[in-house]
Design a protein around this motif. Structure first.
Motif, PDB file in Angstrom:
ATOM      1  N   PHE A 147      -0.654  38.680 -21.972  1.00  0.00           N
ATOM      2  CA  PHE A 147      -0.111  38.685 -20.619  1.00  0.00           C
ATOM      3  C   PHE A 147      -0.167  40.085 -20.021  1.00  0.00           C
ATOM      4  CE2 PHE A 147       3.548  39.308 -17.775  1.00  0.00           C
ATOM      5  CZ  PHE A 147       3.172  38.456 -16.764  1.00  0.00           C
ATOM      6  N   VAL A 148       0.235  41.080 -20.798  1.00  0.00           N
ATOM      7  CA  VAL A 148       0.232  42.463 -20.307  1.00  0.00           C
ATOM      8  C   VAL A 148      -1.190  42.896 -19.942  1.00  0.00           C
ATOM      9  CG1 VAL A 148       0.653  44.866 -20.993  1.00  0.00           C
ATOM     10  CG2 VAL A 148       2.346  43.111 -21.491  1.00  0.00           C
ATOM     11  N   ALA A 149      -2.182  42.342 -20.618  1.00  0.00           N
ATOM     12  CA  ALA A 149      -3.573  42.711 -20.359  1.00  0.00           C
ATOM     13  C   ALA A 149      -4.108  42.096 -19.067  1.00  0.00           C
ATOM     14  CB  ALA A 149      -4.447  42.291 -21.540  1.00  0.00           C
ATOM     15  N   LEU A 150      -3.407  41.101 -18.512  1.00  0.00           N
ATOM     16  CA  LEU A 150      -3.851  40.504 -17.252  1.00  0.00           C
ATOM     17  C   LEU A 150      -3.755  41.518 -16.123  1.00  0.00           C
ATOM     18  CD1 LEU A 150      -2.018  37.045 -17.274  1.00  0.00           C
ATOM     19  CD2 LEU A 150      -4.448  37.456 -17.677  1.00  0.00           C
ATOM     20  N   ASP A 151      -4.598  41.357 -15.129  1.00  0.00           N
ATOM     21  CA  ASP A 151      -4.516  42.153 -13.916  1.00  0.00           C
ATOM     22  C   ASP A 151      -3.153  41.919 -13.271  1.00  0.00           C
ATOM     23  OD1 ASP A 151      -5.042  41.994 -10.712  1.00  0.00           O
ATOM     24  OD2 ASP A 151      -6.199  43.596 -11.667  1.00  0.00           O
ATOM     25  N   ARG A 152      -2.568  42.946 -12.694  1.00  0.00           N
ATOM     26  CA  ARG A 152      -1.219  42.833 -12.114  1.00  0.00           C
ATOM     27  C   ARG A 152      -1.146  41.772 -11.021  1.00  0.00           C
ATOM     28  NH1 ARG A 152       2.696  46.398  -8.677  1.00  0.00           N
ATOM     29  NH2 ARG A 152       4.581  45.294  -9.261  1.00  0.00           N
ATOM     30  N   LEU A 153      -2.176  41.653 -10.201  1.00  0.00           N
ATOM     31  CA  LEU A 153      -2.172  40.623  -9.164  1.00  0.00           C
ATOM     32  C   LEU A 153      -2.020  39.236  -9.767  1.00  0.00           C
ATOM     33  CD1 LEU A 153      -4.918  41.831  -6.668  1.00  0.00           C
ATOM     34  CD2 LEU A 153      -2.456  41.751  -6.300  1.00  0.00           C
ATOM     35  N   HIS A 154      -2.699  38.994 -10.873  1.00  0.00           N
ATOM     36  CA  HIS A 154      -2.613  37.689 -11.522  1.00  0.00           C
ATOM     37  C   HIS A 154      -1.260  37.498 -12.185  1.00  0.00           C
ATOM     38  CE1 HIS A 154      -7.259  37.538 -11.623  1.00  0.00           C
ATOM     39  NE2 HIS A 154      -6.766  37.281 -10.444  1.00  0.00           N
ATOM     40  N   ARG A 155      -0.732  38.549 -12.787  1.00  0.00           N
ATOM     41  CA  ARG A 155       0.616  38.444 -13.371  1.00  0.00           C
ATOM     42  C   ARG A 155       1.627  38.107 -12.283  1.00  0.00           C
ATOM     43  NH1 ARG A 155      -0.429  43.549 -16.230  1.00  0.00           N
ATOM     44  NH2 ARG A 155       0.994  44.482 -14.729  1.00  0.00           N
TER      45      ARG A 155
ATOM     46  N   LYS B  44      -7.749  32.171  -7.505  1.00  0.00           N
ATOM     47  CA  LYS B  44      -8.641  31.731  -6.428  1.00  0.00           C
ATOM     48  C   LYS B  44      -7.930  31.677  -5.082  1.00  0.00           C
ATOM     49  CE  LYS B  44     -11.996  29.583  -9.279  1.00  0.00           C
ATOM     50  NZ  LYS B  44     -12.979  28.571  -9.456  1.00  0.00           N
ATOM     51  N   LEU B  45      -6.612  31.506  -5.096  1.00  0.00           N
ATOM     52  CA  LEU B  45      -5.849  31.467  -3.851  1.00  0.00           C
ATOM     53  C   LEU B  45      -5.491  32.864  -3.341  1.00  0.00           C
ATOM     54  CD1 LEU B  45      -3.362  28.563  -4.680  1.00  0.00           C
ATOM     55  CD2 LEU B  45      -5.308  28.472  -3.097  1.00  0.00           C
ATOM     56  N   GLN B  46      -5.597  33.856  -4.187  1.00  0.00           N
ATOM     57  CA  GLN B  46      -5.143  35.204  -3.851  1.00  0.00           C
ATOM     58  C   GLN B  46      -5.736  35.741  -2.546  1.00  0.00           C
ATOM     59  OE1 GLN B  46      -6.576  38.466  -3.794  1.00  0.00           O
ATOM     60  NE2 GLN B  46      -4.565  39.354  -3.397  1.00  0.00           N
ATOM     61  N   PRO B  47      -7.021  35.545  -2.258  1.00  0.00           N
ATOM     62  CA  PRO B  47      -7.530  36.069  -0.981  1.00  0.00           C
ATOM     63  C   PRO B  47      -6.793  35.492   0.231  1.00  0.00           C
ATOM     64  CG  PRO B  47      -9.353  35.498  -2.417  1.00  0.00           C
ATOM     65  CD  PRO B  47      -8.098  34.983  -3.082  1.00  0.00           C
TER      66      PRO B  47
ATOM     67  N   LEU C 123      -8.359  24.171  -1.930  1.00  0.00           N
ATOM     68  CA  LEU C 123      -7.916  25.309  -1.132  1.00  0.00           C
ATOM     69  C   LEU C 123      -8.393  26.618  -1.755  1.00  0.00           C
ATOM     70  CD1 LEU C 123      -6.400  26.269   1.344  1.00  0.00           C
ATOM     71  CD2 LEU C 123      -4.289  26.214  -0.010  1.00  0.00           C
ATOM     72  N   GLY C 124      -8.461  26.665  -3.080  1.00  0.00           N
ATOM     73  CA  GLY C 124      -8.993  27.844  -3.756  1.00  0.00           C
ATOM     74  C   GLY C 124     -10.450  28.090  -3.385  1.00  0.00           C
ATOM     75  N   VAL C 125     -11.218  27.020  -3.308  1.00  0.00           N
ATOM     76  CA  VAL C 125     -12.626  27.139  -2.892  1.00  0.00           C
ATOM     77  C   VAL C 125     -12.696  27.664  -1.464  1.00  0.00           C
ATOM     78  CG1 VAL C 125     -14.726  25.816  -2.358  1.00  0.00           C
ATOM     79  CG2 VAL C 125     -13.485  25.388  -4.491  1.00  0.00           C
ATOM     80  N   LEU C 126     -11.882  27.098  -0.573  1.00  0.00           N
ATOM     81  CA  LEU C 126     -11.871  27.575   0.819  1.00  0.00           C
ATOM     82  C   LEU C 126     -11.448  29.032   0.896  1.00  0.00           C
ATOM     83  CD1 LEU C 126     -10.302  24.588   2.770  1.00  0.00           C
ATOM     84  CD2 LEU C 126     -12.671  25.374   2.822  1.00  0.00           C
ATOM     85  N   SER C 127     -10.464  29.386   0.113  1.00  0.00           N
ATOM     86  CA  SER C 127      -9.977  30.768   0.101  1.00  0.00           C
ATOM     87  C   SER C 127     -11.086  31.728  -0.301  1.00  0.00           C
ATOM     88  CB  SER C 127      -8.795  30.873  -0.871  1.00  0.00           C
ATOM     89  OG  SER C 127      -8.355  32.193  -0.995  1.00  0.00           O
TER      90      SER C 127
END
Length: 191
Positions: free
Chosen positions: A99-107, A122-125, A153-157
């Motif tokens: 978990f700590v190794a994940l990118d902060r945005l994903h965490r 995929k929704l982050q944008p 929605l992730g694809v659209l994002s």
């Protein structure tokens, strides 16, 4: 992938803010310096004044995220906490390290709950720069979508240029709930 591993990011993202998720004895405290994550242990309020302001903000954000989750999502996190508590210490530590190794945005995305957290990369944008006035309505809408609709929605994002994302959010928020599934399917097929 076992259930615990799918929910681990959410569990670890929220655990310090929700000590009721597991008993302190079940998940021994691990020094924050080692993992970057505080785990349940002694009552955190006893040490609150000694925490630096940045750490206090982080814990407040985690607690606010926990409080914002629908009860069904909280129940999933509680079950994951119980599953994690049953793991051998070495396996728990390995999961924490992943978990700590994940990118902060994903965490941080996992704070939105198990369902949204899984789709967050995929929704982050679309959600990463959400205007404050759209935050509550958008989250309420997202909690109503099923996994297929979140994937669409992730694809659209991902396919929507940055300058068009505000319009995409506004269109989605303006749609009556009964029309969202068809609109998401059609929009995904046309892009």
């Amino acid at each position: 992938m076992p259930r615990i591993e799918r929910l681990l990011p959410l569990l670890l993202a929220l655990l310090p803010a929700a000590p009721s998720l597991a008993t302190p004895a079940a998940l021994p405290a691990v020094p924050v310096a080692q993992t970057g994550i505080a785990t349940p242990g002694p009552d955190p309020r006893a040490h609150w004044p000694a925490l630096d302001p940045a750490r206090q903000r982080e814990l407040r954000a985690r607690y606010a995220a926990w409080r914002a989750l629908p009860e069904s999502e909280r129940q999933r996190v509680r079950r994951a906490a119980a599953d994690m508590a049953a793991l051998p210490p070495a396996e728990r530590e390995a999961l924490r390290n992943r978990f700590v190794a994940l990118d902060r945005l994903h965490r941080d995305g996992w704070r939105l709950g198990p369902q949204l957290g899984a789709h967050y990369p995929k929704l982050q944008p679309l959600l990463g720069y959400l205007p404050e006035h759209q935050r509550a309505p958008m989250l309420a809408l997202l909690y109503q979508l099923d996994a297929t609709q979140l994937a669409q929605l992730g694809v659209l994002s991902q396919r929507t240029p940055p300058q068009e994302r505000d319009a995409l959010r506004e269109r989605l928020l303006a749609l009556p709930p009964a029309q969202r599934a068809d609109w998401l399917r059609q929009s995904t097929e046309s892009r």
